[in-house]
Design an enzyme around this catalytic site. Structure first.
Site, PDB file in Angstrom:
ATOM      1  CD  GLU A   1      29.657 -82.153 -50.706  1.00  0.00           C
ATOM      2  OE1 GLU A   1      30.545 -82.570 -49.943  1.00  0.00           O
ATOM      3  OE2 GLU A   1      29.022 -82.906 -51.459  1.00  0.00           O
TER       4      GLU A   1
ATOM      5  CG  HIS B   1      27.464 -82.743 -54.797  1.00  0.00           C
ATOM      6  ND1 HIS B   1      27.382 -83.327 -53.556  1.00  0.00           N
ATOM      7  CD2 HIS B   1      26.625 -83.460 -55.602  1.00  0.00           C
ATOM      8  CE1 HIS B   1      26.539 -84.340 -53.610  1.00  0.00           C
ATOM      9  NE2 HIS B   1      26.076 -84.447 -54.827  1.00  0.00           N
TER      10      HIS B   1
ATOM     11  CG  ASN C   1      26.791 -88.299 -52.693  1.00  0.00           C
ATOM     12  OD1 ASN C   1      25.736 -88.252 -52.057  1.00  0.00           O
ATOM     13  ND2 ASN C   1      26.868 -87.951 -53.949  1.00  0.00           N
TER      14      ASN C   1
ATOM     15  CB  SER D   1      26.320 -86.974 -57.271  1.00  0.00           C
ATOM     16  OG  SER D   1      25.850 -87.744 -58.322  1.00  0.00           O
TER      17      SER D   1
HETATM   18  N1  LIG Z   1      19.311 -86.841 -58.394  1.00  0.00           N
HETATM   19  C1  LIG Z   1      20.069 -86.520 -57.357  1.00  0.00           C
HETATM   20  O1  LIG Z   1      19.698 -86.766 -56.186  1.00  0.00           O
HETATM   21  C2  LIG Z   1      21.381 -85.810 -57.560  1.00  0.00           C
HETATM   22  C3  LIG Z   1      21.971 -85.118 -56.469  1.00  0.00           C
HETATM   23  C4  LIG Z   1      23.172 -84.420 -56.678  1.00  0.00           C
HETATM   24  C5  LIG Z   1      23.794 -84.436 -57.917  1.00  0.00           C
HETATM   25  N2  LIG Z   1      23.202 -85.145 -58.953  1.00  0.00           N
HETATM   26  C6  LIG Z   1      23.897 -85.112 -60.241  1.00  0.00           C
HETATM   27  O2  LIG Z   1      23.230 -84.177 -61.078  1.00  0.00           O
HETATM   28  C7  LIG Z   1      23.328 -84.599 -62.435  1.00  0.00           C
HETATM   29  C8  LIG Z   1      21.943 -84.720 -63.040  1.00  0.00           C
HETATM   30  O3  LIG Z   1      21.217 -85.668 -62.287  1.00  0.00           O
HETATM   31  P1  LIG Z   1      19.611 -85.722 -62.320  1.00  0.00           P
HETATM   32  O4  LIG Z   1      19.209 -86.549 -61.153  1.00  0.00           O
HETATM   33  O5  LIG Z   1      19.066 -84.356 -62.505  1.00  0.00           O
HETATM   34  O6  LIG Z   1      19.393 -86.577 -63.646  1.00  0.00           O
HETATM   35  P2  LIG Z   1      18.128 -86.573 -64.654  1.00  0.00           P
HETATM   36  O7  LIG Z   1      18.228 -87.852 -65.387  1.00  0.00           O
HETATM   37  O8  LIG Z   1      16.873 -86.235 -63.940  1.00  0.00           O
HETATM   38  O9  LIG Z   1      18.459 -85.349 -65.644  1.00  0.00           O
HETATM   39  C9  LIG Z   1      19.535 -85.370 -66.538  1.00  0.00           C
HETATM   40  C10 LIG Z   1      19.102 -84.626 -67.781  1.00  0.00           C
HETATM   41  O10 LIG Z   1      20.227 -84.438 -68.639  1.00  0.00           O
HETATM   42  C11 LIG Z   1      19.749 -84.478 -69.972  1.00  0.00           C
HETATM   43  N3  LIG Z   1      20.903 -84.686 -70.827  1.00  0.00           N
HETATM   44  C12 LIG Z   1      21.608 -85.808 -71.052  1.00  0.00           C
HETATM   45  N4  LIG Z   1      22.650 -85.570 -71.874  1.00  0.00           N
HETATM   46  C13 LIG Z   1      22.605 -84.236 -72.177  1.00  0.00           C
HETATM   47  C14 LIG Z   1      23.397 -83.364 -72.962  1.00  0.00           C
HETATM   48  N5  LIG Z   1      24.478 -83.788 -73.605  1.00  0.00           N
HETATM   49  N6  LIG Z   1      23.036 -82.066 -73.063  1.00  0.00           N
HETATM   50  C15 LIG Z   1      21.939 -81.596 -72.416  1.00  0.00           C
HETATM   51  N7  LIG Z   1      21.142 -82.383 -71.657  1.00  0.00           N
HETATM   52  C16 LIG Z   1      21.474 -83.680 -71.520  1.00  0.00           C
HETATM   53  C17 LIG Z   1      18.718 -85.578 -69.969  1.00  0.00           C
HETATM   54  O11 LIG Z   1      17.838 -85.468 -71.072  1.00  0.00           O
HETATM   55  C18 LIG Z   1      18.042 -85.362 -68.626  1.00  0.00           C
HETATM   56  O12 LIG Z   1      16.901 -84.523 -68.725  1.00  0.00           O
HETATM   57  C19 LIG Z   1      24.131 -85.910 -62.420  1.00  0.00           C
HETATM   58  O13 LIG Z   1      25.483 -85.628 -62.620  1.00  0.00           O
HETATM   59  C20 LIG Z   1      23.882 -86.423 -61.017  1.00  0.00           C
HETATM   60  O14 LIG Z   1      24.897 -87.298 -60.565  1.00  0.00           O
HETATM   61  C21 LIG Z   1      22.024 -85.802 -58.805  1.00  0.00           C
END
Ligand SMILES: NC(=O)c1ccc[n+]([C@@H]2O[C@H](COP(=O)([O-])OP(=O)(O)OC[C@H]3O[C@@H](n4cnc5c(N)ncnc54)[C@H](O)[C@@H]3O)[C@@H](O)[C@H]2O)c1
Length: 318
Positions: free
Chosen positions: A156, A144, A195, A123
């Site tokens: 995006e 994104h 963002n 993000s």
């Molecule tokens: N939450 C949001 O609103 C949002 C919105 C857009 C983008 N994002 C991006 O999406 C990505 C994930 O965010 P999220 O909110 O789903 O986080 P989250 O913490 O809910 O999920 C992340 C997952 O990744 C797993 N993980 C960590 N290291 C790993 C690896 N090496 N191999 C496989 N799995 C692994 C963790 O166990 C966890 O289940 C991030 O880059 C975040 O910035 C999040």
């Protein structure tokens, strides 16, 4: 690779974003391998997807039959190599940690077939930083998604400095095919479009809250019923044109020196975080929550979002 050659997807990271991204591609007819280092999260992800699909069915978005059909296209695979060995496209949605993502891209480059496109759902980070860890920089791209990713239409697309047009065009076409509204970002900048715009608004929202200018309820109401009401239909720049750019220019000239331009997040927000007031997940944030209330809020949120999504698709077709 052509769009019709894409058959197998892999989503790495099955948390808040990963499970919804996997659901979107499975609903679009693709086979999806879903992987996570945490077995509990990976198993829960399939239940979460089932729950999401049931909400879709209750709201008339899909039939009951589609629940089982969609789930049958998703396979939870803890082993990374097995999850990606036949993937045409991999989307990573692991935690927002630059070192974890760099390492993962390096692994994916080794484990995936040479045709595979690698996409990140970061993000805020720059895709060039991960692409440089691979020997396929032309086939690495950032997509994104916005939470909840199985509902919010915008995704995006950001190219790195070596991403090919062919890769970006294929991802664009694929996202459109699964019902998304992809947006091309023309310059690779941190935070991309969504963002940056959102944070600019939140800086002022947090400032107004900290200064006690209005209650949290009224701040949300002012946005929902005010400019937020317009934004979902016509966006900020069409809103400008309809309101008159001369008026907007005068308002900006007067107000810009008066609104918050801090380079640090507000102290009030830092104190909340330090006190464990992280929002719904800890029971307290700007508002108080019990666990049952959280479930009810998510159910209501998704119902309202789905209604809005139906209206959006209707307006696109007319
Ligand atoms: N939450 C949001 O609103 C949002 C919105 C857009 C983008 N994002 C991006 O999406 C990505 C994930 O965010 P999220 O909110 O789903 O986080 P989250 O913490 O809910 O999920 C992340 C997952 O990744 C797993 N993980 C960590 N290291 C790993 C690896 N090496 N191999 C496989 N799995 C692994 C963790 O166990 C966890 O289940 C991030 O880059 C975040 O910035 C999040």
């Amino acid at each position: 690779m052509r769009l019709e050659d894409v058959k197998n997807m892999a989503v790495i990271g099955a948390g808040i974003m990963g499970h919804g991204i996997a659901q979107t591609f499975a609903s679009g007819g693709y086979r999806v391998s879903l992987s996570d280092v945490n077995d509990t999260i990976l198993n829960n992800a399939v239940n979460r997807i089932r729950g999401n699909l049931e909400t879709f069915a209750r709201n008339g978005f899909i039939s009951q039959d589609e629940i089982g059909n969609t789930l049958s296209r998703i396979t939870a695979i803890p082993d990374l190599q097995k999850a990606v060995c036949d993937a045409d496209i991999v989307i990573e949605a692991v935690i927002e940690d630059i070192e974890v993502k760099r390492k993962l891209f390096n692994q994916l480059d080794t484990l995936c077939p040479s045709r595979t496109i690698l996409a990140s759902n970061s993000s805020s980070l720059l895709i060039s930083d991960f692409a440089s860890r691979t020997k396929r920089q032309d086939r690495v791209v950032l997509t994104h998604w916005i939470n909840p990713p199985h509902i919010v239409p915008t995704v995006e697309i950001i190219k790195g400095d070596k991403t090919s047009d062919e890769t970006a065009d294929l991802i664009y076409a694929l996202l459109k095919k699964v019902g998304k509204l992809p947006v091309r970002i023309l310059k690779e900048i941190p935070g991309y479009l969504v963002n940056r715009i959102q944070l600019a608004m939140l800086r002022e929202v947090w400032y107004l809250w900290e200064q006690g200018v209005a209650t949290p309820e009224d701040i949300d109401l002012a946005v929902k019923g005010g400019f937020g009401f317009r934004l979902a239909s016509i966006g900020p720049l069409l809103t400008n044109d309809l309101g008159g750019n001369d008026t907007n220019y005068r308002v900006a000239k007067y107000l810009f020196p008066l609104i918050n331009d801090s380079h640090k997040p507000p102290l009030g927000l830092k104190k909340m975080v330090e006190a464990g007031e992280l929002g719904a997940k800890t029971g307290k944030g700007f508002f108080d929550y019990s666990h049952e209330e959280w479930d009810r809020i998510i159910e209501q949120r998704d119902r309202e979002f789905l209604q809005r999504l139906k209206a959006l698709y209707r307006s696109q077709q007319s």
